[in-house]
Design a protein around this motif. Structure first.
Motif, PDB file in Angstrom:
ATOM      1  N   ALA A   1       0.830  -1.210   0.000  1.00 24.04           N
ATOM      2  CA  ALA A   1       0.000   0.000   0.000  1.00 24.04           C
ATOM      3  C   ALA A   1       0.862   1.258   0.000  1.00 24.04           C
ATOM      4  N   LEU A   2       1.891   1.290   0.834  1.00 21.92           N
ATOM      5  CA  LEU A   2       2.760   2.461   0.883  1.00 21.92           C
ATOM      6  C   LEU A   2       3.560   2.617  -0.407  1.00 21.92           C
ATOM      7  N   SER A   3       3.982   1.499  -0.991  1.00 20.15           N
ATOM      8  CA  SER A   3       4.785   1.564  -2.217  1.00 20.15           C
ATOM      9  C   SER A   3       3.996   2.171  -3.363  1.00 20.15           C
ATOM     10  N   LYS A   4       2.684   1.966  -3.373  1.00 21.43           N
ATOM     11  CA  LYS A   4       1.841   2.534  -4.424  1.00 21.43           C
ATOM     12  C   LYS A   4       1.568   4.012  -4.168  1.00 21.43           C
ATOM     13  N   GLN A   5       1.485   4.388  -2.890  1.00 24.60           N
ATOM     14  CA  GLN A   5       1.196   5.767  -2.539  1.00 24.60           C
ATOM     15  C   GLN A   5       2.389   6.685  -2.800  1.00 24.60           C
ATOM     16  N   ILE A   6       3.593   6.131  -2.855  1.00 24.34           N
ATOM     17  CA  ILE A   6       4.802   6.958  -2.909  1.00 24.34           C
ATOM     18  C   ILE A   6       5.150   7.423  -4.323  1.00 24.34           C
ATOM     19  N   CYS A   7       4.551   6.829  -5.348  1.00 26.11           N
ATOM     20  CA  CYS A   7       4.925   7.145  -6.739  1.00 26.11           C
ATOM     21  C   CYS A   7       3.747   7.702  -7.535  1.00 26.11           C
ATOM     22  N   ALA A   8       4.058   8.608  -8.444  1.00 28.02           N
ATOM     23  CA  ALA A   8       3.045   9.132  -9.370  1.00 28.02           C
ATOM     24  C   ALA A   8       2.534   8.022 -10.283  1.00 28.02           C
ATOM     25  N   LYS A   9       1.326   8.215 -10.797  1.00 29.55           N
ATOM     26  CA  LYS A   9       0.690   7.242 -11.690  1.00 29.55           C
ATOM     27  C   LYS A   9       0.451   7.893 -13.057  1.00 29.55           C
ATOM     28  N   PRO A  10       1.361   7.694 -14.011  1.00 29.65           N
ATOM     29  CA  PRO A  10       1.204   8.326 -15.330  1.00 29.65           C
ATOM     30  C   PRO A  10       0.015   7.759 -16.116  1.00 29.65           C
ATOM     31  N   LEU A  11      -0.715   8.640 -16.789  1.00 25.18           N
ATOM     32  CA  LEU A  11      -1.843   8.264 -17.633  1.00 25.18           C
ATOM     33  C   LEU A  11      -1.671   8.882 -19.016  1.00 25.18           C
TER      34      LEU A  11
END
Length: 230
Positions: free
Chosen positions: A112-122
């Motif tokens: 969960a933290l690993s996903k929150q720490i990085c931007a999500k390009p679209l």
């Protein structure tokens, strides 16, 4: 926090969405053997198995971006191509492609933290999902990665949406779904495909695409690595 996104649409117009809720659906392969394979891929880099499948992670909507470069801390991050469903202000669903960029080192401690720490390009274009329902499974999903700055791009993932649980099923199973639909101003990344060879690994740049023989949605982004300081 929210993210204001703009997508080119097939009719030549623009779709503007202020996303207020963002979800990353994980472990979404339709074939349980494929789920187990992905679990094994990530276990090889120290990532614990999920408590249930599929699993829905809430992330900050402000992480969604259409920039061509994202900033990450350290060398241990990478992305993966995913179909993304965007629910606009009227609750109409749209399909685009994105990347669940993740800190792989932190993933071994907390997914969960690993996903929150990085931007999500679209990507910067989207298709109305309703017009695709009869052929969704036939759409291809692929990515390629540049492992060293200035180096060649190599194939990283390739397959069709038939390998991912039906998007309608994933949407209905989301903890925020209302009557089987995403609420307005919501985005959901819907899972990914196994890596072709070499395992999950960091990359300096990534190319993503989803589509068919006639058209495709595509995006390319690079990472700017920030130093790790103690």
């Amino acid at each position: 926090m929210s993210a204001t996104l703009a997508f080119a649409t097939p009719d030549g117009g623009m779709l503007h969405v202020r996303v207020e809720t963002a979800i990353v659906a994980g472990w979404t392969a339709r074939d349980r053997a494929a789920v187990d394979h992905h679990i094994e891929e990530l276990a090889a880099i120290g990532v614990p198995a999920p408590s249930t499948v599929p699993l829905y992670y809430r992330v900050a909507a402000s992480l969604l971006t259409q920039d061509e470069t994202i900033e990450v801390v350290g060398e241990g991050t990478s992305g993966e191509a995913e179909p993304v469903v965007i629910s606009d202000s009227q609750g109409r669903p749209w399909l685009t492609v994105g990347s669940d960029h993740t800190d792989r080192a932190l993933e071994a401690t907390s997914v969960a933290l690993s996903k929150q720490i990085c931007a999500k390009p679209l990507a910067r274009a989207a298709w109305p999902l309703a017009s695709l329902m009869e052929r969704l499974d036939a759409l291809t999903l692929a990515s390629s990665v540049q492992e060293e700055e200035g180096g060649p791009f190599v194939a990283y993932q390739a397959g069709t949406l038939a390998t991912i649980r039906p998007l309608a099923e994933l949407i209905a199973g989301s903890p925020v779904a209302i009557d089987g639909r995403l609420p307005p101003n919501t985005a959901m990344l819907c899972g990914t495909l196994p890596v072709l060879a070499g395992g999950v690994r960091p990359a300096r740049a990534m190319r993503l695409e989803i589509g068919d023989g006639e058209a495709r949605l595509a995006h390319e982004y690079a990472t700017r690595v920030l130093p790790v300081v103690a």
